[in-house]
Write an enzyme that holds these catalytic residues in place. Structure first.
Site, PDB file in Angstrom:
ATOM      1  CG  HIS A 224       4.804  31.408 -64.273  1.00 58.07           C
ATOM      2  ND1 HIS A 224       5.515  32.016 -63.252  1.00 58.07           N
ATOM      3  CD2 HIS A 224       4.198  30.340 -63.714  1.00 58.07           C
ATOM      4  CE1 HIS A 224       5.359  31.340 -62.138  1.00 58.07           C
ATOM      5  NE2 HIS A 224       4.565  30.320 -62.384  1.00 58.07           N
ATOM      6  CE  LYS A 226       1.051  33.154 -61.375  1.00 58.89           C
ATOM      7  NZ  LYS A 226       2.423  32.632 -61.528  1.00 58.89           N
ATOM      8  CG  HIS A 403       3.119  30.165 -55.186  1.00 54.31           C
ATOM      9  ND1 HIS A 403       2.368  30.913 -56.056  1.00 54.31           N
ATOM     10  CD2 HIS A 403       3.792  29.269 -55.952  1.00 54.31           C
ATOM     11  CE1 HIS A 403       2.563  30.487 -57.296  1.00 54.31           C
ATOM     12  NE2 HIS A 403       3.426  29.497 -57.264  1.00 54.31           N
ATOM     13  CE  LYS A 405       5.474  32.918 -58.013  1.00 47.81           C
ATOM     14  NZ  LYS A 405       5.907  31.623 -57.801  1.00 47.81           N
ATOM     15  CG  ASP A 410      20.560  47.930 -49.144  1.00 46.14           C
ATOM     16  OD1 ASP A 410      20.942  46.866 -48.622  1.00 46.14           O
ATOM     17  OD2 ASP A 410      21.243  48.586 -49.953  1.00 46.14           O
TER      18      ASP A 410
END
Length: 485
Positions: A224, A226, A403, A405, A410
């Site tokens: 997965h 990239k 999409h 992520k 803080d």
């Protein structure tokens, strides 16, 4: 004759009982999370034979004996390469904040990878800008181009990227591409792979999916990551697959995919390249470690630009990104903002988020209003109530499939990469994320997250608690299987 049938029935029932008992014992002795074990037990008891077959195919982190043995043999040469990073001037643990210091210690002990200074980062979030910037960097390449993606989908600017790579290969530049065989299945059926190979590009399918391989390794473990690395000097990673959103999954009913990529130059680029080299060797048995970064004087206390590169996956160090995420959440003092397309948190993660909200941290989670997985969407909803009740703010993005992520702690520490907040990304797939401490980059990511919030609808706790009973039933049903999604 009746006695014979009776004996056969007794033997069959006993054999089936032995099989169920054996698989049950295997699940229990794996000592995984209780929720995962419980979900698998439900599957094999509710779907007797199909459940057992499903567990044997998908239930364990089985890479295959040859692949697993090869990864074990590879560790020392790569650890030796990584060991040189500790001697660079750009390794300055004494200047790290408490956020970076704890992540650095964890990643050193588990991966042998330190956090490094002297990087420049650009947050790219317009898909046209992302793809055109890639193309420009490819055109200026001198020696090597390394690509690694889960999905490559032809059409639009993705074709321009392919043509730029073919032109580069025709000029004698070494081009290596790793593509997940399942995620890029449609791409491998187009003329592009042959055109690339004709130009001299080395294109490799990762984790091939065939009926035979299902018996020697788990077939739903996916690559997965990239990653792009050009000349060992320019790197990219983030959430975006090699697709043009104007030409990808437009009929799925979820809108265009919304993504980000991080363009990096500096000390951490060879570390990304090392991850690509690892994946290339696992798949091809060919080793070519990148050149080490040059040691250069740095003054990180004047311009903090610290990056921790964190790969995870079976055969490497599974759950390391999960650990970093938990560590970061527990360190938060004022705010946590998360964007994720798929939200199926582990028991530890949901507890950490609830604990943060209960100690007064402003916790915001931004998810898409619609996803491309019905099961994931219903399972995700099953977690909303307990989060809303403690004051976590949940936003549903309305302008497409969000999409991206990302996690910002803080407004100081950023986690950004390929990892969804679901069991598959945190426990199973091969992923990569960056832990970034760089003020300008983090503030830009904060602004982008606020843009997402502005295009979202916040879930109201009272309205949510008044939703229809049938929705609660469906949510609870899929919740039982959430550890497997």
């Amino acid at each position: 004759m009746e006695r014979f049938h009776y004996i056969i029935t007794i033997i069959s029932v006993f054999a089936y009982w032995i099989l169920i008992a054996g698989v049950t014992a295997r699940i229990i002795f794996q000592r995984r999370a209780i929720g995962v074990s419980f979900a698998w037990l439900m599957v094999i008891y509710i779907l007797p034979f199909a459940g057992i077959i499903a567990y044997l195919l998908f239930g364990e982190h089985n890479l295959g004996s040859k692949r697993a043995a090869r990864t074990q043999e590879m560790f020392q040469p790569y650890l030796d390469w990584l060991d040189h990073l500790f001697h660079l001037e750009q390794y300055k643990p004494q200047y790290m904040s408490r956020y970076s210091r704890s992540i650095n210690a964890l990643c050193i002990n588990r991966l042998g990878i330190p956090s490094l200074y002297s990087n420049t980062l650009n947050l790219l979030y317009d898909p046209q800008v992302i793809l055109n910037t890639m193309i420009q960097d490819i055109k200026q390449a001198k020696h090597s181009i390394h690509f690694e993606f889960y999905i490559w989908h032809s059409g639009g600017l993705a074709n321009d990227v392919a043509n730029a790579l073919i032109d580069a290969a025709n000029k004698g530049i070494a081009v290596k591409i790793l593509l997940d065989s399942a995620g890029s299945q449609k791409f491998f059926k187009t003329p592009w792979p042959q055109l690339m190979k004709n130009a001299g590009i080395q294109l490799v399918k990762v984790l091939a999916v065939t009926p035979f391989r299902a018996f020697i390794r788990r077939i739903d473990l996916r690559m997965h990551r990239k990653i792009i690395v050009i000349d060992n000097k320019i790197g990219y990673t983030g959430s975006m697959n090699l697709v043009d959103p104007d030409h990808y999954n437009l009929n799925a009913g979820v809108g265009k995919w919304i993504d980000v990529m991080v363009r990096i130059t500096g000390t951490s680029v060879p570390v990304l390249n090392c991850i690509h080299a690892w994946d290339w060797e696992v798949e091809t048995k060919l080793r070519k470690l990148p050149n080490l970064p040059m040691s250069m004087p740095t003054q990180p206390y004047q311009s903090p630009n610290c990056i921790q590169v964190i790969p995870s996956g079976p055969g490497i160090r599974d759950e390391i990104i999960h650990q970093v995420l938990l560590q970061s959440i527990y360190q938060a003092q004022s705010s946590i903002t998360i964007t994720t397309p798929y939200f199926i948190p582990s028991e530890q993660l949901i507890f950490a988020l609830i604990s943060a909200a209960q100690r007064g941290v402003n916790v915001c989670i931004i998810i898409p209003a619609r996803t491309n997985s019905m099961m994931v969407e219903w399972a995700s909803r099953s977690f909303f109530t307990e989060l809303l009740q403690v004051g976590v703010k949940l936003y549903r993005f309305q302008q497409g499939l969000l999409h991206t992520k990302s996690v910002v702690i803080d407004e100081t520490l950023s986690l950004i990469g390929t990892v969804n907040l679901d069991m598959r990304s945190l426990w199973l797939n091969f992923e990569v994320t960056l832990a970034v401490e760089e003020p300008h980059f983090t503030q830009e990511l904060v602004r982008l997250q606020q843009d997402y919030i502005d295009d979202s609808i916040q879930i109201d706790v009272k309205s949510w608690e008044n939703r229809a009973l049938w929705k609660r039933v469906i949510e609870q049903f899929f919740y039982q299987f959430s550890p497997l999604l």
